[in-house]
Design an enzyme around this catalytic site. Structure first.
Site, PDB file in Angstrom:
ATOM      1  N   GLU A  73       0.827  -1.190   0.000  1.00 37.71           N
ATOM      2  CA  GLU A  73       0.000   0.000   0.000  1.00 37.71           C
ATOM      3  C   GLU A  73       0.874   1.257   0.000  1.00 37.71           C
ATOM      4  O   GLU A  73       2.023   1.214   0.437  1.00 37.71           O
ATOM      5  CB  GLU A  73      -0.917   0.010   1.216  1.00 37.71           C
ATOM      6  CG  GLU A  73      -1.884  -1.160   1.248  1.00 37.71           C
ATOM      7  CD  GLU A  73      -2.929  -1.029   2.346  1.00 37.71           C
ATOM      8  OE1 GLU A  73      -2.873  -0.056   3.122  1.00 37.71           O
ATOM      9  OE2 GLU A  73      -3.808  -1.898   2.397  1.00 37.71           O
ATOM     10  N   PRO A  74       0.322   2.390  -0.466  1.00 36.41           N
ATOM     11  CA  PRO A  74       1.073   3.655  -0.405  1.00 36.41           C
ATOM     12  C   PRO A  74       1.443   3.966   1.050  1.00 36.41           C
ATOM     13  O   PRO A  74       0.585   4.006   1.923  1.00 36.41           O
ATOM     14  CB  PRO A  74       0.074   4.681  -0.955  1.00 36.41           C
ATOM     15  CG  PRO A  74      -0.888   3.889  -1.779  1.00 36.41           C
ATOM     16  CD  PRO A  74      -0.992   2.552  -1.116  1.00 36.41           C
ATOM     17  N   ILE A  84       1.293  -2.673  -8.346  1.00 29.91           N
ATOM     18  CA  ILE A  84       0.629  -3.912  -8.738  1.00 29.91           C
ATOM     19  C   ILE A  84       0.908  -4.194 -10.210  1.00 29.91           C
ATOM     20  O   ILE A  84       0.457  -3.462 -11.098  1.00 29.91           O
ATOM     21  CB  ILE A  84      -0.887  -3.837  -8.488  1.00 29.91           C
ATOM     22  CG1 ILE A  84      -1.153  -3.347  -7.052  1.00 29.91           C
ATOM     23  CG2 ILE A  84      -1.510  -5.189  -8.732  1.00 29.91           C
ATOM     24  CD1 ILE A  84      -0.477  -4.152  -5.970  1.00 29.91           C
ATOM     25  N   THR A  85       1.656  -5.250 -10.469  1.00 27.74           N
ATOM     26  CA  THR A  85       2.032  -5.629 -11.828  1.00 27.74           C
ATOM     27  C   THR A  85       0.875  -6.342 -12.523  1.00 27.74           C
ATOM     28  O   THR A  85       0.132  -7.093 -11.896  1.00 27.74           O
ATOM     29  CB  THR A  85       3.270  -6.544 -11.787  1.00 27.74           C
ATOM     30  OG1 THR A  85       4.340  -5.839 -11.137  1.00 27.74           O
ATOM     31  CG2 THR A  85       3.712  -6.933 -13.175  1.00 27.74           C
ATOM     32  N   ILE A 102      32.821  -4.664 -18.192  1.00 27.60           N
ATOM     33  CA  ILE A 102      33.524  -5.408 -19.234  1.00 27.60           C
ATOM     34  C   ILE A 102      33.273  -4.796 -20.601  1.00 27.60           C
ATOM     35  O   ILE A 102      34.187  -4.706 -21.435  1.00 27.60           O
ATOM     36  CB  ILE A 102      33.092  -6.891 -19.196  1.00 27.60           C
ATOM     37  CG1 ILE A 102      33.641  -7.561 -17.930  1.00 27.60           C
ATOM     38  CG2 ILE A 102      33.555  -7.635 -20.447  1.00 27.60           C
ATOM     39  CD1 ILE A 102      33.064  -8.932 -17.660  1.00 27.60           C
ATOM     40  N   GLY A 111      32.371   1.491 -22.708  1.00 28.66           N
ATOM     41  CA  GLY A 111      31.423   2.452 -23.265  1.00 28.66           C
ATOM     42  C   GLY A 111      30.249   1.797 -23.954  1.00 28.66           C
ATOM     43  O   GLY A 111      29.120   2.308 -23.919  1.00 28.66           O
ATOM     44  N   GLU A 143       9.050  -8.209  -4.061  1.00 30.18           N
ATOM     45  CA  GLU A 143       8.636  -9.396  -3.288  1.00 30.18           C
ATOM     46  C   GLU A 143       9.263  -9.394  -1.896  1.00 30.18           C
ATOM     47  O   GLU A 143       9.656 -10.436  -1.366  1.00 30.18           O
ATOM     48  CB  GLU A 143       9.020 -10.674  -4.029  1.00 30.18           C
ATOM     49  CG  GLU A 143       8.018 -11.796  -3.884  1.00 30.18           C
ATOM     50  CD  GLU A 143       6.754 -11.549  -4.697  1.00 30.18           C
ATOM     51  OE1 GLU A 143       5.682 -11.884  -4.205  1.00 30.18           O
ATOM     52  OE2 GLU A 143       6.860 -11.020  -5.819  1.00 30.18           O
TER      53      GLU A 143
END
Length: 388
Positions: free
Chosen positions: A122-123, A152-153, A340, A343, A366
């Site tokens: 929740e917020p 919420i996905t 690795i 740029g 999660e």
């Protein structure tokens, strides 16, 4: 794993290599919903991997499910996320649902016709689930739901939400007043009155799939939507569900970590400086060695936790360890891959910058890794042993 499980994993790996990886940069940078790939996932049976007969066709073991999640995330972490909450809701229904609830939802969930997600955070609440304010008041044959949920996905495309809410705001301790309601949102039929998907949240990574805020303002849900038919069980039910969720997040991290390593090995073979491939320079070679070692350790830890879950024993300690370690490995491997590639790793023409943006989600999703450490130490002290 069984021969059937190995064959399914191989099919999904081939699909990711052939269809997803060549196009993923274009789709991800456009932040486009991967409709075509989601449909292909339905055809491959991916949304029903956790659902056994008579509701589904093939229920794989949790270790096999974790491997498939890794394969999906190797191509694009978003694809693994698209079925993450769906699988948790499947497991919740299988473990705690009434016969009527199983028959109503699981056959359509197995085919992907009905997509599901869960709503916990929740917020302002974050990881403190017991402090939630979303509540459901019994009114005749219905519950009247008020409150809001955050992050919420799949919120816009899911027709079923496993909503964690308070059905008794006076309960002491608070977790005894928490229940799960199976909220049908009817996205293709005008929607549920009093329910709103209020906004999409912008994100650093995890593109393509929506992450939203949900609002409930007097939404009426039938009393039959109460998971298992008994109030006050929701917190314990969801904690068991989160064991699967954390294994899924760990496996997503493995996919990102593996993709980062494979890209780095390829680049370190092709790129030459001072007359030799850069992997022969100790600074680069050491990075590759550490990336591979930590990836394998994280995979073994995740598979161990998956086997523990399938045994029927509590796996919150093992799943917490797997999620904690694998997510940190995912972030380290993404960072090492950028080093690795130099740029080029910072360029949007290479996949590496996407790994660098996607990996941080797993250390906070999660349950943050700080919460995982609390779970781990709590279970260590409760069990009183670290013996296998």
């Amino acid at each position: 794993m069984t021969e059937e499980e190995r064959e399914i994993i191989a099919v999904i790996r081939d699909w990711i290599t052939r269809d997803v990886r060549p196009k993923v940069n274009e789709v991800e940078h456009a932040n486009s919903y991967p409709e075509e790939w989601i449909e292909q996932m339905k055809q491959l049976g991916i949304f029903g991997l956790a659902i056994p007969e008579p509701w589904g066709d093939t229920a794989l073991s949790t270790p096999a499910y974790c491997q498939i999640t890794e394969e999906l995330a190797t191509g694009w972490m978003t694809l693994a996320g698209a079925m993450g909450g769906h699988t948790v809701v499947s497991k919740l229904l299988l473990a705690y649902g009434t016969d009527e609830q199983k028959d109503r939802y699981l056959p359509r969930m197995a085919t992907g016709e009905l997509r599901a997600t869960m709503a916990l955070t929740e917020p302002g609440g974050g990881s403190d689930l017991q402090a939630m304010r979303t509540h459901a008041r019994r009114d005749g044959d219905d519950y009247v739901v008020n409150g809001s949920k955050m992050w919420i996905t799949n919120a816009r495309r899911s027709g079923l939400i496993a909503l964690l809410c308070k059905t008794d705001r006076e309960a002491d301790p608070p977790h005894r007043g928490i229940s799960i309601l199976l909220v049908e949102t009817h996205p293709d039929d005008g929607g549920l009155a009093g329910f709103t998907v209020s906004r999409d949240l912008s994100k650093l990574g995890y593109k393509g799939v929506e992450t939203c805020e949900l609002s409930f303002d007097g939404a009426r849900v039938p009393a039959s939507a109460l998971l298992g038919g008994e109030e006050g069980r929701g917190f314990a039910q969801m904690m068991r569900g989160l064991e699967v969720g954390r294994l899924q997040v760990a496996s997503r991290a493995l996919g990102v970590a593996r993709a980062a390593l494979e890209d780095s090995m390829r680049y370190a073979t092709e790129r030459e400086t001072f007359g030799k491939p850069i992997w022969k320079h100790q600074a680069v070679g050491n990075l590759l060695a550490d990336m591979a070692t930590e990836l394998e350790a994280a995979r073994q830890l995740t598979q161990h936790a998956a086997r523990r879950y399938d045994s029927g024993e509590r796996a919150d300690l093992e799943a917490g360890m797997a999620k904690l370690f694998a997510s940190e490995v995912g972030l380290r491997n993404a960072t090492s891959a950028l080093r690795i590639h130099g740029g080029y790793g910072y360029s949007t023409e290479f996949d590496v910058e996407r790994y660098f943006r996607d990996a941080p989600l797993m250390i906070v999703g999660e349950g943050t890794n700080e919460i995982q450490r609390n779970v781990i130490v709590g279970q260590l002290m409760k069990r009183g042993t670290v013996a296998p």
